[in-house]
Design a protein around this motif. Structure first.
Motif, PDB file in Angstrom:
ATOM      1  N   GLN A  69     -84.968  76.995  17.058  1.00  0.00           N
ATOM      2  CA  GLN A  69     -84.240  77.955  17.898  1.00  0.00           C
ATOM      3  C   GLN A  69     -84.534  77.729  19.385  1.00  0.00           C
ATOM      4  N   ARG A  72     -81.722  78.648  21.841  1.00  0.00           N
ATOM      5  CA  ARG A  72     -81.619  80.108  21.961  1.00  0.00           C
ATOM      6  C   ARG A  72     -82.697  80.646  22.904  1.00  0.00           C
ATOM      7  N   ASP A 143     -77.186  85.720  23.185  1.00  0.00           N
ATOM      8  CA  ASP A 143     -75.918  85.516  22.488  1.00  0.00           C
ATOM      9  C   ASP A 143     -74.708  85.863  23.341  1.00  0.00           C
ATOM     10  N   LEU A 148     -73.460  81.094  25.542  1.00  0.00           N
ATOM     11  CA  LEU A 148     -73.214  80.257  24.364  1.00  0.00           C
ATOM     12  C   LEU A 148     -72.276  79.100  24.689  1.00  0.00           C
ATOM     13  N   ASP A 153     -75.676  76.296  20.372  1.00  0.00           N
ATOM     14  CA  ASP A 153     -76.857  76.212  19.521  1.00  0.00           C
ATOM     15  C   ASP A 153     -77.101  74.881  18.830  1.00  0.00           C
TER      16      ASP A 153
END
Length: 156
Positions: A69, A72, A143, A148, A153
Motif C-alpha cells: 500500500q 496509498r 482516496d 487517485l 494504486d
C-alpha cells in the motif's frame, strides 16, 4: 523545555503498544483515522516525550510495504502536507506567495516519499502546477479522486 526520549528503548514496540492502547490494530489504522493530521501531531498524540514524527513515518512505511500500500501512503502524506500548509485548500490564484506555499508543501511531501515513488511524486507535482485543482480543493484522504488520478494504486 521537555527532553526528547524518543530513541531510548525499543521505539518500534513502544509505537505498537501506544497504537493498541488507543484501540487500533495498526499504526496505519491509527493514522488513517486522522487523515489530515500532521506526522508531528500524530507523534505527539502517541507520546510527546518519547515518540517522534520520523518514527511514525518509518512505521507507516514498513506497514505500507508489507501490505503493498505504498502508493496509498504517499497519497496520504500529500493530504497531510496540504492540510498543514494550505488549510483553506488550494489557492485560487498562484501568485508568488501562494506558489511558494504550494511549493513548500510539495517539497515536504517529496521529502517524506520513499525513493521508489520520487519520480511519480515529481510528475504529480508538475501536473498540479500545470493544471491546478479547483480553488479551495482540499483532499481529505488518500482516496480523493484527483489524487487517485495523479497517483493510481499501481505499486512501483
Amino acid at each position: 523545555m521537555s527532553e526528547d526520549h524518543s530513541w531510548e528503548g525499543n521505539w518500534k514496540v513502544r509505537l505498537k503498544e501506544r497504537v493498541r492502547d488507543r484501540g487500533f490494530s495498526s499504526l496505519t489504522a491509527f493514522a488513517e483515522a486522522r487523515p489530515t493530521t500532521s506526522l508531528a501531531d500524530l507523534a505527539e498524540e502517541l507520546g510527546a516525550q518519547d515518540v517522534n514524527a520520523v518514527q511514525v513515518f518509518s512505521g507507516l512505511v514498513a506497514e505500507a510495504e508489507q501490505n503493498h500500500q505504498l502508493t496509498r501512503l504517499v497519497r496520504g502524506q500529500l493530504v497531510r502536507e496540504l492540510s498543514d500548509d494550505l488549510p483553506d485548500g488550494w489557492p485560487a490564484v498562484l501568485d508568488d506567495t501562494n506558489r511558494f506555499e504550494v511549493a513548500m508543501a510539495l517539497a515536504r511531501w517529496k521529502s517524506y516519499t520513499p525513493e521508489t515513488h520520487k519520480a511519480r511524486v515529481d510528475q504529480a507535482s508538475d501536473a498540479l502546477f500545470a493544471t491546478p485543482p479547483p480553488p479551495s480543493w482540499r483532499p481529505l484522504g488518500p482516496d480523493d479522486e484527483l489524487l487517485l488520478s495523479l497517483l493510481p494504486d499501481e505499486e512501483v
